[in-house]
Design a protein around this motif. Structure first.
Motif, PDB file in Angstrom:
ATOM      1  N   PHE A   1       1.013  -1.457   0.009  1.00 47.15           N
ATOM      2  CA  PHE A   1      -0.059   0.093   0.043  1.00 47.15           C
ATOM      3  C   PHE A   1       1.097   1.352  -0.218  1.00 47.15           C
ATOM      4  CE2 PHE A   1      -3.908  -1.693   2.233  1.00 47.15           C
ATOM      5  CZ  PHE A   1      -4.355  -2.490   0.678  1.00 47.15           C
ATOM      6  N   LEU A   2       1.822   1.251   1.126  1.00 42.83           N
ATOM      7  CA  LEU A   2       3.048   2.524   1.148  1.00 42.83           C
ATOM      8  C   LEU A   2       3.270   2.615  -0.685  1.00 42.83           C
ATOM      9  CD1 LEU A   2       4.817   1.951   4.010  1.00 42.83           C
ATOM     10  CD2 LEU A   2       3.976   4.293   3.457  1.00 42.83           C
ATOM     11  N   LEU A   3       3.582   1.665  -1.417  1.00 44.93           N
ATOM     12  CA  LEU A   3       4.163   2.313  -3.265  1.00 44.93           C
ATOM     13  C   LEU A   3       3.651   2.254  -3.459  1.00 44.93           C
ATOM     14  CD1 LEU A   3       7.061  -1.182  -2.270  1.00 44.93           C
ATOM     15  CD2 LEU A   3       7.104   1.506  -2.239  1.00 44.93           C
ATOM     16  N   ALA A   4       1.834   1.252  -3.134  1.00 48.14           N
ATOM     17  CA  ALA A   4       0.782   2.216  -4.244  1.00 48.14           C
ATOM     18  C   ALA A   4       0.139   3.927  -4.073  1.00 48.14           C
ATOM     19  CB  ALA A   4      -0.055   1.027  -4.339  1.00 48.14           C
TER      20      ALA A   4
ATOM     21  N   LEU B   1       7.290  17.894  -8.897  1.00 46.36           N
ATOM     22  CA  LEU B   1       6.648  17.749  -7.320  1.00 46.36           C
ATOM     23  C   LEU B   1       6.339  15.771  -7.000  1.00 46.36           C
ATOM     24  CD1 LEU B   1       4.840  20.823  -6.848  1.00 46.36           C
ATOM     25  CD2 LEU B   1       7.085  20.843  -6.051  1.00 46.36           C
ATOM     26  N   LEU B   2       5.663  15.855  -7.481  1.00 50.48           N
ATOM     27  CA  LEU B   2       5.060  13.976  -7.015  1.00 50.48           C
ATOM     28  C   LEU B   2       6.648  13.623  -7.395  1.00 50.48           C
ATOM     29  CD1 LEU B   2       2.345  13.551  -9.369  1.00 50.48           C
ATOM     30  CD2 LEU B   2       2.756  14.125  -7.191  1.00 50.48           C
ATOM     31  N   SER B   3       8.400  13.840  -7.550  1.00 49.62           N
ATOM     32  CA  SER B   3       9.005  13.072  -6.677  1.00 49.62           C
ATOM     33  C   SER B   3       9.744  12.966  -5.712  1.00 49.62           C
ATOM     34  CB  SER B   3       9.894  13.138  -8.058  1.00 49.62           C
ATOM     35  OG  SER B   3      10.949  14.311  -8.131  1.00 49.62           O
ATOM     36  N   ILE B   4       9.582  14.385  -5.106  1.00 53.30           N
ATOM     37  CA  ILE B   4       9.767  14.604  -3.572  1.00 53.30           C
ATOM     38  C   ILE B   4       8.874  13.769  -3.196  1.00 53.30           C
ATOM     39  CG2 ILE B   4       9.610  16.459  -2.313  1.00 53.30           C
ATOM     40  CD1 ILE B   4      10.422  18.543  -4.608  1.00 53.30           C
ATOM     41  N   ILE B   5       7.544  13.839  -3.050  1.00 53.05           N
ATOM     42  CA  ILE B   5       7.416  13.323  -2.592  1.00 53.05           C
ATOM     43  C   ILE B   5       7.478  11.661  -2.531  1.00 53.05           C
ATOM     44  CG2 ILE B   5       4.385  12.400  -1.997  1.00 53.05           C
ATOM     45  CD1 ILE B   5       3.902  14.809  -3.275  1.00 53.05           C
ATOM     46  N   PHE B   6       7.349  11.679  -3.718  1.00 48.19           N
ATOM     47  CA  PHE B   6       7.444   9.502  -3.934  1.00 48.19           C
ATOM     48  C   PHE B   6       9.086   9.698  -3.608  1.00 48.19           C
ATOM     49  CE2 PHE B   6      10.239   6.306  -6.400  1.00 48.19           C
ATOM     50  CZ  PHE B   6       9.135   5.682  -6.992  1.00 48.19           C
ATOM     51  N   TYR B   7       9.751  10.030  -2.814  1.00 43.12           N
ATOM     52  CA  TYR B   7      11.275  10.092  -2.547  1.00 43.12           C
ATOM     53  C   TYR B   7      11.015   9.954  -1.060  1.00 43.12           C
ATOM     54  CZ  TYR B   7      15.770  11.218   0.400  1.00 43.12           C
ATOM     55  OH  TYR B   7      16.720  11.499   0.922  1.00 43.12           O
ATOM     56  N   ARG B   8       9.872  10.653  -0.716  1.00 44.78           N
ATOM     57  CA  ARG B   8      10.514  10.380   1.206  1.00 44.78           C
ATOM     58  C   ARG B   8       9.713   9.273   1.396  1.00 44.78           C
ATOM     59  NH1 ARG B   8      11.547  11.650   5.480  1.00 44.78           N
ATOM     60  NH2 ARG B   8       9.454  11.448   7.368  1.00 44.78           N
ATOM     61  N   PHE B   9       8.495   9.174   0.463  1.00 44.68           N
ATOM     62  CA  PHE B   9       7.787   7.608   0.900  1.00 44.68           C
ATOM     63  C   PHE B   9       8.652   6.612   0.756  1.00 44.68           C
ATOM     64  CE2 PHE B   9       3.527   9.552   0.804  1.00 44.68           C
ATOM     65  CZ  PHE B   9       2.982   9.025   1.051  1.00 44.68           C
ATOM     66  N   THR B  10       9.683   6.388  -0.539  1.00 43.03           N
ATOM     67  CA  THR B  10      10.494   5.549  -0.727  1.00 43.03           C
ATOM     68  C   THR B  10      11.522   5.534   0.703  1.00 43.03           C
ATOM     69  OG1 THR B  10      11.402   6.034  -2.291  1.00 43.03           O
ATOM     70  CG2 THR B  10       9.840   4.285  -3.297  1.00 43.03           C
ATOM     71  N   ALA B  11      11.373   6.520   0.905  1.00 41.53           N
ATOM     72  CA  ALA B  11      12.697   6.635   2.396  1.00 41.53           C
ATOM     73  C   ALA B  11      12.058   6.022   3.626  1.00 41.53           C
ATOM     74  CB  ALA B  11      13.482   7.765   2.699  1.00 41.53           C
ATOM     75  N   ILE B  12      11.165   6.638   3.544  1.00 32.62           N
ATOM     76  CA  ILE B  12      10.121   6.332   5.167  1.00 32.62           C
ATOM     77  C   ILE B  12      10.098   4.696   4.352  1.00 32.62           C
ATOM     78  CG2 ILE B  12       7.387   5.641   6.058  1.00 32.62           C
ATOM     79  CD1 ILE B  12       7.842   9.419   5.410  1.00 32.62           C
TER      80      ILE B  12
END
Lengths: 197, 471
Positions: free
Chosen positions: B368-371, B414-425
């Motif tokens: 879910f986190l990746l989705a 901007l979406l890639s910033i969010i992507f980076y943060r989620f994958t780091a988390i």
């Protein structure tokens, strides 16, 4: 007669902004609702709209009688702070309120031209909306904010009456029901903590 | 008859919540399953089907949103069974939560299936007021403060919506009479209205009210604060059902306005959504706990849905909408377990699970986190491709192709910033921190599986075809 009632509606709202005592604010809410209810009944009779007369009658019972009574009862029961000094000082309010009135007369002009209603009524309805927002903003305490929110509902009802000669009956009843629900929720919010707001 | 079955689950839940006997009260989560009956009945009806005269309507859009909301309601009520094992809640408060959940549900069923602006507003206001008390169920001073905050912010937002509705009604009443409140009548006669200017002002004001309710810029902080202060099922309900009801209102209103002034509608929503995503991307980057992270992410997705919808990407918007409605409540519900060792313990949150239930939990939550950041085959990946495609398609008919490409490129950054943060988390949750044992309960797993299956079903060709047919 309708001009007189709308004038008094606006006047009570302006006085509310200067009020620094809770019970006095509840009283001005009562007068405000009374004027609104009478106005709805009066316009309903004038345009032969039974639904509007019923809405006006419900406003008189609910907003001018039941809600002020419940508010006063709750404020006594939960020992709400009665000194509610506004954050905006009186000398600023004296400048701000006429400025809002003039501003809304100016911005409401194009809208007023499109509607068959009296342009002054529309302008006063819209300025009432802004004034109720001021009422909500200028207090830190919860109780005057609640009265501000209830007055905001009055201002919207006034706009509904003046701009459209009232909304469909089922919608009006739904709005009244929501206000009752809001009062129940407010009661529960106070009750379950005993927080002195 | 259909109305009876539509309202039955919520009414049953309301009545059962008054029962003090534990055995009967334990039935509460299962009451929500009865919502499947009206869902099946609605799908068998010919579209559009009118209920209560012309006040409610079952069309493809309403039916889809209603189905999504029903699945989320079932998931949340199942997860509620173990709420007391994760947080400190009294039995009395628990029953009250269900009582207000039932009222909330009633309001949202009315809003979702409404064909009347007034009824839509009444349902939304009713649901909003019910959630105030659901926030308050958490007996802390922060929750108390936030419940009042919510009451005030949302009543202002909802009043703004009503203000706009009155203006819309005033603009159409000379032509349509009392039918001026009716969405379908407005859509059919919008071009004949003599005061489109007033209609547009009404729409703009209504939209601002709705966007405040969705937590969009500049009112982008209150939602996260409130969701943080409440117990985790509340944000799940907000993101899965309440936001869906607000969004369906936006869909219905904007569909009408598109007929008279598409350019202004697009410009208005584009700027609003763009600014929201810009601000929220950095807020997500700075988020230090799960609830705030998911809350800001929800705002970002709402902005994307609005943007895709006004760009003509109806299919993309609806696919994104459905995916978000299943994913976000699942993530919020999982925070009950993820935050069991403290709300700032993100590192290692996906470690320490034992047994089959534990393994299923971390696997589903990881997916879910990746989705949610559109990693394929998430439906969000496809919806974003179709959505950005719709934006390009729209720009083809104007002289602003380059500007649109630049805007999309900026949005992707901007979406890639969010992507980076989620994958780091995600990496820190799975590979960082210390391994501490966490307990997962069966009802939570069932809730997550229901939502995961629903999400997967969105990718079926039949579902896609249904969504395409809505546009």
């Amino acid at each position: 007669m309708d001009n007189f009632l709308i004038g008094l509606f606006l006047a009570t709202l302006i006085i509310s902004i200067f009020t620094a005592r809770l019970y006095r604010l509840i009283f001005w809410y009562f007068v405000n609702s009374l004027m609104l209810g009478l106005l709805a009944v009066f316009i309903g009779i004038k345009v032969h709209d039974n639904a509007l007369i019923v809405s006006g009658a419900i406003t008189l019972v609910l907003k001018a009688l039941i809600i002020p009574y419940v508010l006063k009862y709750l404020s006594k029961k939960f020992h709400l702070q009665r000194q509610i000094t506004p954050n905006i000082k009186v000398h600023y309010s004296v400048i701000l309120i006429p400025a809002i009135l003039v501003f809304t007369f100016f911005i409401a002009e194009p809208i007023s031209h499109m509607l068959q209603a009296n342009p002054n009524d529309i302008s006063i309805s819209i300025s009432s909306l802004f004034l109720t927002l001021i009422l909500m903003m200028e207090h830190n305490h919860v109780a005057p904010k609640i009265i501000g929110f209830l007055t905001l509902d009055n201002a919207l009802f006034l706009l509904g009456i003046t701009a459209t000669n009232g909304m469909p009956m089922l919608v009006e009843l739904g709005v009244f029901f929501d206000i009752l629900m809001a009062i129940v929720i407010i009661n529960l919010l106070f009750k379950d903590t005993g927080v002195k707001a | 008859m259909i109305i009876f079955f539509l309202l039955l689950p919520a009414i049953l839940m309301f009545i059962v919540s008054f029962v003090k006997t534990d055995k009967i009260a334990n039935l509460l989560p299962f009451v929500s399953f009865t919502i499947i009956i009206p869902n099946i009945m609605l799908f068998k009806l010919p579209y559009p089907y009118h209920l209560m005269g012309n006040y409610l309507i079952v069309d493809k859009l309403g039916d889809y949103v209603f189905l999504v909301s029903s699945v989320v309601s079932i998931g949340v009520s199942l997860a509620l069974m173990t709420l007391h094992k994760h947080v400190n809640i009294k039995k009395r408060a628990y029953n009250r939560f269900y009582r207000f959940f039932a009222l909330f549900w009633l309001g949202l069923i009315l809003s979702t299936l409404s064909n009347n602006m007034g009824i839509y507003w009444v349902g939304l206001e009713f649901a909003t007021l019910s959630t105030v008390y659901m926030i308050k169920i958490n007996y802390t001073s922060t929750a108390h403060k936030e419940a009042w905050n919510y009451m005030i912010v949302d009543t202002i937002a909802i009043s703004i919506i009503l203000f706009g509705i009155i203006l819309i009604y005033a603009s159409a009443k000379p032509l349509l009479g009392d039918n001026a409140m009716n969405f379908n009548a407005l859509l059919a006669h919008i071009k004949e209205i003599k005061m489109p200017f007033l209609f547009e002002i009404g729409f703009a004001i209504t939209t601002v009210g709705m966007f405040i309710k969705l937590g969009m810029f500049p009112m982008n902080l209150w939602l996260a604060d409130i969701e943080r202060a409440s117990f985790y099922p509340v944000p799940a309900l907000f993101s899965g059902i309440l936001e869906s009801a607000v969004m369906i209102g936006f869909f219905r209103f904007s569909k009408i306005v598109m007929q008279i002034d598409f350019t202004q509608l697009f410009g208005f929503v584009f700027i609003y959504s763009f600014l929201t995503i810009f601000i929220v991307a950095f807020l997500i980057y700075r988020a230090k706990d799960f609830i705030r992270l998911f809350s800001f992410s929800g705002i970002e997705h709402m902005a994307l849905i609005a943007l895709f919808w006004v760009s003509g990407g109806t299919f993309a918007a609806l696919l994104h909408f459905g995916a978000h409605a299943f994913l976000k409540p699942s993530l919020f519900l999982s925070t009950g377990v993820l935050e069991s060792k403290g709300k700032y313990h993100m590192a290692g949150a996906l470690r320490g699970y034992k047994g089959i239930k534990g393994k299923i939990f971390w696997f589903i939550v990881g997916l879910f986190l990746l989705a949610i950041v559109s990693v394929p085959p998430s439906p969000m990946f496809f919806s974003e491709i179709y959505g950005f495609g719709a934006m390009i398609n729209m720009a083809k008919h104007t002289h602003h192709m380059l500007a649109m490409i630049a805007a999309i490129a900026f949005l992707l950054i901007l979406l890639s910033i969010i992507f980076y943060r989620f994958t780091a988390i995600y990496q820190s949750m799975k590979y960082g921190g210390t391994q501490e044992e966490k307990k997962v309960y069966s009802s939570e797993i069932i809730a997550l599986i229901i939502l995961a299956v629903s999400l997967a079903l969105l990718l079926l060709p039949q579902s896609m075809e249904y969504l395409r047919s809505i546009s």
